[in-house]
Structures are given as C-alpha cells and as structure tokens.
Design a protein around this motif. Structure first.
Motif, PDB file in Angstrom:
ATOM      1  N   PRO A   1       0.832  -1.212   0.000  1.00 41.90           N
ATOM      2  CA  PRO A   1       0.000   0.000   0.000  1.00 41.90           C
ATOM      3  C   PRO A   1       0.865   1.261   0.000  1.00 41.90           C
ATOM      4  O   PRO A   1       1.962   1.275   0.550  1.00 41.90           O
ATOM      5  N   PRO A   2       0.361   2.325  -0.635  1.00 40.62           N
ATOM      6  CA  PRO A   2       1.127   3.572  -0.673  1.00 40.62           C
ATOM      7  C   PRO A   2       1.130   4.240   0.698  1.00 40.62           C
ATOM      8  O   PRO A   2       0.218   4.066   1.505  1.00 40.62           O
ATOM      9  N   GLY A   3       2.177   5.003   0.950  1.00 40.97           N
ATOM     10  CA  GLY A   3       2.274   5.745   2.203  1.00 40.97           C
ATOM     11  C   GLY A   3       1.414   6.991   2.147  1.00 40.97           C
ATOM     12  O   GLY A   3       0.909   7.378   1.090  1.00 40.97           O
ATOM     13  N   PRO A   4       1.231   7.624   3.293  1.00 38.40           N
ATOM     14  CA  PRO A   4       0.430   8.858   3.303  1.00 38.40           C
ATOM     15  C   PRO A   4       1.136   9.966   2.527  1.00 38.40           C
ATOM     16  O   PRO A   4       2.352  10.096   2.559  1.00 38.40           O
ATOM     17  N   VAL A   5       0.345  10.753   1.822  1.00 40.45           N
ATOM     18  CA  VAL A   5       0.870  11.859   1.026  1.00 40.45           C
ATOM     19  C   VAL A   5       0.224  13.136   1.544  1.00 40.45           C
ATOM     20  O   VAL A   5      -0.999  13.232   1.605  1.00 40.45           O
ATOM     21  N   PRO A   6       1.015  14.132   1.943  1.00 38.98           N
ATOM     22  CA  PRO A   6       0.424  15.378   2.435  1.00 38.98           C
ATOM     23  C   PRO A   6      -0.300  16.117   1.311  1.00 38.98           C
ATOM     24  O   PRO A   6       0.019  15.955   0.122  1.00 38.98           O
ATOM     25  N   PHE A   7      -1.283  16.912   1.694  1.00 37.68           N
ATOM     26  CA  PHE A   7      -2.054  17.660   0.700  1.00 37.68           C
ATOM     27  C   PHE A   7      -1.152  18.606  -0.091  1.00 37.68           C
ATOM     28  O   PHE A   7      -1.216  18.670  -1.297  1.00 37.68           O
ATOM     29  N   ARG A   8      -0.305  19.319   0.620  1.00 35.72           N
ATOM     30  CA  ARG A   8       0.661  20.216  -0.034  1.00 35.72           C
ATOM     31  C   ARG A   8       2.038  19.874   0.496  1.00 35.72           C
ATOM     32  O   ARG A   8       2.443  20.363   1.550  1.00 35.72           O
ATOM     33  N   PRO A   9       2.760  19.055  -0.237  1.00 32.44           N
ATOM     34  CA  PRO A   9       4.086  18.658   0.250  1.00 32.44           C
ATOM     35  C   PRO A   9       5.056  19.834   0.242  1.00 32.44           C
ATOM     36  O   PRO A   9       4.880  20.800  -0.496  1.00 32.44           O
ATOM     37  N   GLU A  10       6.069  19.721   1.079  1.00 33.89           N
ATOM     38  CA  GLU A  10       7.110  20.748   1.119  1.00 33.89           C
ATOM     39  C   GLU A  10       7.896  20.719  -0.188  1.00 33.89           C
ATOM     40  O   GLU A  10       8.096  19.664  -0.777  1.00 33.89           O
ATOM     41  N   PRO A  11       8.338  21.863  -0.680  1.00 31.47           N
ATOM     42  CA  PRO A  11       9.153  21.873  -1.904  1.00 31.47           C
ATOM     43  C   PRO A  11      10.447  21.090  -1.690  1.00 31.47           C
ATOM     44  O   PRO A  11      10.968  21.019  -0.580  1.00 31.47           O
TER      45      PRO A  11
END
Length: 87
Positions: free
Chosen positions: A41-51
């Motif tokens: 399963p994929p890991g959590p992805v933030p809504f707006r990742p840091e650059p």
C-alpha cells in the motif's frame, strides 16, 4: 424519423441503461492499482508537500532597491536619448 434523431435516442437509452446498472465494474486502472496496493500500500501523502529545495529568498528591501534602480536607469536612458536626438 430522421436517422440522426434515432441515433441520439438510442445513445440516450444506452447511457440511461448503463447508468442504472446495479454493479459497475472498476476501470482497468482502478483494478491495476488495487492489485498493486494489495501487497504494497502507498504511504500517506500530504495535501501540499514541502518543496524539494528551498531557495534563499531576497529580503524585501533588496528587491525594492533593484526595481527602483531599474526604473531610474530607464528614465536616465530615455532622457539621454531625448537629449542627444537631433531636432
């Protein structure tokens, strides 16, 4: 009844029949992702990742000085061109 109207009616009937189906089969992409994510399963992805890389920002006074310097240079250049222009 003209042929194109009959085609439109048949198309609307087909769309209505498909939309009213009790069970809808997932798309090929959805099936592929479900199979892939079943084992890994994929890991959590933030809504707006840091650059990826943070560039150092100029302070506001440097930017202001740069803009005002460019404006002053354009004014001086235009004045010089008008001064040197033959009448």
């Amino acid at each position: 009844m003209p042929e194109h109207e009959q085609d439109d009616e048949q198309r609307e009937f087909d769309l209505g029949w498909a939309d009213g189906a009790e069970h809808k089969e997932p798309s090929a992409r959805a099936r592929m992702l479900a199979a892939r994510w079943k084992d890994n399963p994929p890991g959590p992805v933030p809504f707006r990742p840091e650059p990826e890389h943070l560039s150092r920002r100029r302070s506001s006074w440097i930017s202001t000085a740069l803009v005002l310097g460019c404006v002053a240079a354009v004014i001086v250049l235009l004045g010089y061109i008008n001064f040197r222009a033959p009448y």
